[in-house]
Design a protein around this motif. Structure first.
Motif, PDB file in Angstrom:
ATOM      1  N   HIS A   3     -55.153 -68.616   9.856  1.00 40.47           N
ATOM      2  CA  HIS A   3     -55.282 -69.505   8.314  1.00 40.47           C
ATOM      3  C   HIS A   3     -55.147 -70.925   8.138  1.00 40.47           C
ATOM      4  O   HIS A   3     -55.004 -72.132   8.516  1.00 40.47           O
ATOM      5  CB  HIS A   3     -55.222 -69.228   7.495  1.00 40.47           C
ATOM      6  N   THR A   4     -53.174 -70.848   8.835  1.00 38.64           N
ATOM      7  CA  THR A   4     -52.574 -72.278   8.915  1.00 38.64           C
ATOM      8  C   THR A   4     -52.959 -72.968   9.984  1.00 38.64           C
ATOM      9  O   THR A   4     -52.951 -74.126   9.967  1.00 38.64           O
ATOM     10  CB  THR A   4     -50.925 -71.806   9.039  1.00 38.64           C
ATOM     11  N   ILE A   5     -53.381 -72.457  11.375  1.00 37.80           N
ATOM     12  CA  ILE A   5     -53.801 -73.546  12.456  1.00 37.80           C
ATOM     13  C   ILE A   5     -55.229 -73.663  12.482  1.00 37.80           C
ATOM     14  O   ILE A   5     -55.245 -74.649  12.777  1.00 37.80           O
ATOM     15  CB  ILE A   5     -53.818 -72.393  13.634  1.00 37.80           C
ATOM     16  N   SER A   6     -55.625 -73.170  11.496  1.00 36.90           N
ATOM     17  CA  SER A   6     -57.222 -73.716  11.181  1.00 36.90           C
ATOM     18  C   SER A   6     -57.387 -74.255  10.642  1.00 36.90           C
ATOM     19  O   SER A   6     -57.888 -75.748  10.471  1.00 36.90           O
ATOM     20  CB  SER A   6     -57.783 -72.448  10.382  1.00 36.90           C
ATOM     21  N   ALA A   7     -56.464 -74.651   9.238  1.00 42.02           N
ATOM     22  CA  ALA A   7     -56.178 -75.969   8.619  1.00 42.02           C
ATOM     23  C   ALA A   7     -55.450 -77.025   9.045  1.00 42.02           C
ATOM     24  O   ALA A   7     -55.350 -78.016   9.170  1.00 42.02           O
ATOM     25  CB  ALA A   7     -55.244 -75.798   6.861  1.00 42.02           C
ATOM     26  N   SER A   8     -54.480 -77.146   9.769  1.00 40.40           N
ATOM     27  CA  SER A   8     -53.525 -77.740  10.778  1.00 40.40           C
ATOM     28  C   SER A   8     -54.720 -78.284  11.582  1.00 40.40           C
ATOM     29  O   SER A   8     -54.822 -79.679  11.872  1.00 40.40           O
ATOM     30  CB  SER A   8     -52.555 -77.471  11.595  1.00 40.40           C
ATOM     31  N   GLN A  12     -56.470 -82.738  11.569  1.00 43.50           N
ATOM     32  CA  GLN A  12     -56.955 -83.038  12.549  1.00 43.50           C
ATOM     33  C   GLN A  12     -58.057 -83.488  13.028  1.00 43.50           C
ATOM     34  O   GLN A  12     -58.180 -84.335  13.350  1.00 43.50           O
ATOM     35  CB  GLN A  12     -55.981 -82.463  13.573  1.00 43.50           C
ATOM     36  N   SER A  13     -58.737 -83.025  12.671  1.00 44.29           N
ATOM     37  CA  SER A  13     -60.441 -83.225  13.001  1.00 44.29           C
ATOM     38  C   SER A  13     -60.426 -84.265  11.615  1.00 44.29           C
ATOM     39  O   SER A  13     -61.341 -84.869  12.143  1.00 44.29           O
ATOM     40  CB  SER A  13     -61.068 -82.393  12.790  1.00 44.29           C
ATOM     41  N   GLN A  14     -60.254 -84.065  10.542  1.00 52.24           N
ATOM     42  CA  GLN A  14     -60.580 -85.023   9.570  1.00 52.24           C
ATOM     43  C   GLN A  14     -59.439 -86.291   9.337  1.00 52.24           C
ATOM     44  O   GLN A  14     -60.333 -87.668   9.394  1.00 52.24           O
ATOM     45  CB  GLN A  14     -60.384 -84.585   8.098  1.00 52.24           C
ATOM     46  N   LYS A  15     -58.401 -86.581  10.199  1.00 49.38           N
ATOM     47  CA  LYS A  15     -57.660 -87.768  10.799  1.00 49.38           C
ATOM     48  C   LYS A  15     -58.627 -88.283  11.597  1.00 49.38           C
ATOM     49  O   LYS A  15     -58.726 -89.871  11.644  1.00 49.38           O
ATOM     50  CB  LYS A  15     -56.650 -87.460  11.209  1.00 49.38           C
ATOM     51  N   GLN A  16     -59.017 -87.442  13.452  1.00 50.50           N
ATOM     52  CA  GLN A  16     -59.554 -88.913  13.796  1.00 50.50           C
ATOM     53  C   GLN A  16     -61.297 -88.724  13.947  1.00 50.50           C
ATOM     54  O   GLN A  16     -61.428 -89.650  14.169  1.00 50.50           O
ATOM     55  CB  GLN A  16     -59.764 -87.321  14.920  1.00 50.50           C
ATOM     56  N   ARG A  17     -62.082 -87.852  12.467  1.00 52.56           N
ATOM     57  CA  ARG A  17     -63.464 -88.550  11.810  1.00 52.56           C
ATOM     58  C   ARG A  17     -62.813 -90.234  11.268  1.00 52.56           C
ATOM     59  O   ARG A  17     -64.196 -91.085  10.623  1.00 52.56           O
ATOM     60  CB  ARG A  17     -63.167 -87.342  11.007  1.00 52.56           C
ATOM     61  N   ILE A  18     -62.015 -89.697  10.327  1.00 56.10           N
ATOM     62  CA  ILE A  18     -61.617 -90.707   9.883  1.00 56.10           C
ATOM     63  C   ILE A  18     -60.750 -92.347  10.629  1.00 56.10           C
ATOM     64  O   ILE A  18     -61.719 -93.854  10.703  1.00 56.10           O
ATOM     65  CB  ILE A  18     -59.898 -90.803   8.807  1.00 56.10           C
ATOM     66  N   LYS A  19     -60.514 -91.796  11.653  1.00 58.07           N
ATOM     67  CA  LYS A  19     -60.046 -92.677  12.744  1.00 58.07           C
ATOM     68  C   LYS A  19     -60.941 -93.454  13.620  1.00 58.07           C
ATOM     69  O   LYS A  19     -61.199 -94.539  13.680  1.00 58.07           O
ATOM     70  CB  LYS A  19     -59.200 -92.469  13.582  1.00 58.07           C
TER      71      LYS A  19
END
Length: 60
Positions: A3-8, A12-19
Motif C-alpha cells: 500500500h505504501t509503495i502504491s501510494a508512493s 510520483q505519477s501525479q507529480k509527473q502529470r502536473i509537470k
C-alpha cells in the motif's frame, strides 16, 4: 508495504502529470503569443495594402 509503495508510485505519477500539464500550458501560451503576433502583422499589412491602393488610385 504494498500500500505504501502504491501510494508512493501514485504520488510520483501525479507529480509527473502536473509537470507535463505545466509544460503543455507553457507551450500553449507561447503558441498563443505567436498567433497574436501574426495577427498584428497581418492586420498591419492589410492596412498598408489599403493605404498603397489609396495612394495609387488617388494619384491616377
Amino acid at each position: 508495504m504494498e500500500h505504501t509503495i502504491s501510494a508512493s508510485v501514485q504520488a510520483q505519477s501525479q507529480k509527473q502529470r502536473i509537470k507535463d500539464l505545466e509544460r503543455e500550458d507553457r507551450e500553449l501560451k507561447q503558441a498563443n503569443e505567436m498567433i497574436d503576433k501574426v495577427g498584428v502583422v497581418q492586420f498591419t499589412l492589410h492596412w498598408i495594402g489599403l493605404f498603397v491602393a489609396y495612394l495609387t488610385y488617388s494619384n491616377s
